[in-house]
Design an enzyme around this catalytic site. Structure first.
Site, PDB file in Angstrom:
ATOM      1  N   GLN A  49      26.800  25.518  66.085  1.00  0.00           N
ATOM      2  CA  GLN A  49      27.190  26.740  65.375  1.00  0.00           C
ATOM      3  C   GLN A  49      26.027  27.715  65.382  1.00  0.00           C
ATOM      4  O   GLN A  49      24.879  27.324  65.190  1.00  0.00           O
ATOM      5  CB  GLN A  49      27.572  26.364  63.933  1.00  0.00           C
ATOM      6  CG  GLN A  49      28.095  27.502  63.104  1.00  0.00           C
ATOM      7  CD  GLN A  49      28.599  27.004  61.739  1.00  0.00           C
ATOM      8  OE1 GLN A  49      29.292  25.998  61.658  1.00  0.00           O
ATOM      9  NE2 GLN A  49      28.239  27.710  60.690  1.00  0.00           N
ATOM     10  N   HIS A  64      18.678  26.160  50.637  1.00  0.00           N
ATOM     11  CA  HIS A  64      19.956  25.533  50.964  1.00  0.00           C
ATOM     12  C   HIS A  64      19.793  24.271  51.809  1.00  0.00           C
ATOM     13  O   HIS A  64      18.880  24.169  52.613  1.00  0.00           O
ATOM     14  CB  HIS A  64      20.847  26.502  51.741  1.00  0.00           C
ATOM     15  CG  HIS A  64      21.153  27.754  51.009  1.00  0.00           C
ATOM     16  ND1 HIS A  64      21.382  28.939  51.651  1.00  0.00           N
ATOM     17  CD2 HIS A  64      21.274  28.027  49.680  1.00  0.00           C
ATOM     18  CE1 HIS A  64      21.640  29.893  50.769  1.00  0.00           C
ATOM     19  NE2 HIS A  64      21.562  29.362  49.568  1.00  0.00           N
ATOM     20  N   LYS A  73      18.147  23.283  61.766  1.00  0.00           N
ATOM     21  CA  LYS A  73      18.295  24.723  61.983  1.00  0.00           C
ATOM     22  C   LYS A  73      17.144  25.247  62.831  1.00  0.00           C
ATOM     23  O   LYS A  73      15.982  24.947  62.562  1.00  0.00           O
ATOM     24  CB  LYS A  73      18.307  25.471  60.649  1.00  0.00           C
ATOM     25  CG  LYS A  73      19.468  25.100  59.755  1.00  0.00           C
ATOM     26  CD  LYS A  73      19.374  25.783  58.400  1.00  0.00           C
ATOM     27  CE  LYS A  73      20.549  25.372  57.533  1.00  0.00           C
ATOM     28  NZ  LYS A  73      20.440  25.929  56.178  1.00  0.00           N
ATOM     29  N   TYR A 133      20.445  31.938  63.186  1.00  0.00           N
ATOM     30  CA  TYR A 133      20.107  30.530  63.224  1.00  0.00           C
ATOM     31  C   TYR A 133      21.185  29.706  63.888  1.00  0.00           C
ATOM     32  O   TYR A 133      22.360  29.951  63.751  1.00  0.00           O
ATOM     33  CB  TYR A 133      19.736  29.971  61.859  1.00  0.00           C
ATOM     34  CG  TYR A 133      20.653  30.251  60.707  1.00  0.00           C
ATOM     35  CD1 TYR A 133      21.405  29.222  60.143  1.00  0.00           C
ATOM     36  CD2 TYR A 133      20.735  31.510  60.140  1.00  0.00           C
ATOM     37  CE1 TYR A 133      22.219  29.461  59.056  1.00  0.00           C
ATOM     38  CE2 TYR A 133      21.543  31.753  59.054  1.00  0.00           C
ATOM     39  CZ  TYR A 133      22.290  30.722  58.510  1.00  0.00           C
ATOM     40  OH  TYR A 133      23.104  30.963  57.441  1.00  0.00           O
ATOM     41  N   ASP A 170      22.708  30.784  44.256  1.00  0.00           N
ATOM     42  CA  ASP A 170      21.266  30.554  44.299  1.00  0.00           C
ATOM     43  C   ASP A 170      20.631  30.735  42.924  1.00  0.00           C
ATOM     44  O   ASP A 170      19.701  30.019  42.563  1.00  0.00           O
ATOM     45  CB  ASP A 170      20.604  31.461  45.327  1.00  0.00           C
ATOM     46  CG  ASP A 170      21.046  31.123  46.749  1.00  0.00           C
ATOM     47  OD1 ASP A 170      21.489  29.977  46.976  1.00  0.00           O
ATOM     48  OD2 ASP A 170      20.960  31.999  47.618  1.00  0.00           O
TER      49      ASP A 170
END
Length: 183
Positions: A49, A64, A73, A133, A170
């Site tokens: 992805q 996260h 990532k 990313y 967050d």
């Protein structure tokens, strides 16, 4: 070689600097090459992805991670500048709770490899930033978790002198001591 890989204070987190070919017309560089990544970083990954975000100055996203379907990532900035952070949240790691931060910008072309088992976040330092990313697993909202950006136990030294703009999730994030960890 088309990339230079540097270690960080967290051995699994790596800074990747591509070889940039530039002249009066502009520049060109390979932003990802699977063979070189595997050879230089030492991990063989399959990215499934690609994500692209644009954020205004002062926006802080993170910290996260996904407790299941953990994502590695490979992150970079194509417009603006951010301070990017990875936190080791593997309970069995000697570096549990430690962090590393790197400036990523359109000028330095740096990328950061954040492996599974690490929480990730960034704050935008320029007027805006476009952040790209690649991830090694898909996003599963049910498994996403957040650790609060200013947890005193972690002690991240964010290079800001303002209160960052946070998403509701967050702002409601938990401290590391209360978070789910990797083993």
């Amino acid at each position: 070689m088309a990339i230079h890989v540097s270690a960080t204070a967290l051995p699994e987190v790596r800074i990747i600097e591509p070889k940039v070919f530039g002249d009066a017309r502009g520049y060109f560089y390979e932003s990802f090459n699977g063979r070189e990544f595997s050879d230089q970083v030492g991990v063989d990954v399959q990215f499934v992805q690609d994500n692209h975000s644009r954020s205004a100055k002062g926006v802080l996203r993170g910290l996260h991670y996904q407790i299941e379907h953990a994502q590695g990532k490979l992150v970079r900035v194509v417009e603006g500048e951010v301070f990017d952070v990875a936190v080791d949240i593997r309970k069995s790691s000697p570096n549990f709770g430690k962090w590393v931060g790197v400036h990523l910008s359109e000028e330095n072309h740096r990328q950061l490899w954040v492996p599974p088992g690490f929480a990730h976040g960034f704050v935008v330092l320029s007027e805006s930033a476009q952040f790209l990313y690649k991830t090694t697993d898909y996003w599963y909202p049910a498994h996403e978790r957040s650790i609060i950006w200013n947890d005193p136990e972690i002690g991240i030294e964010w290079p800001i002198d303002f209160e960052p703009l946070l998403a509701a999730k967050d702002a409601a994030a938990v401290r590391l001591v209360d978070a789910q960890h990797f083993t």
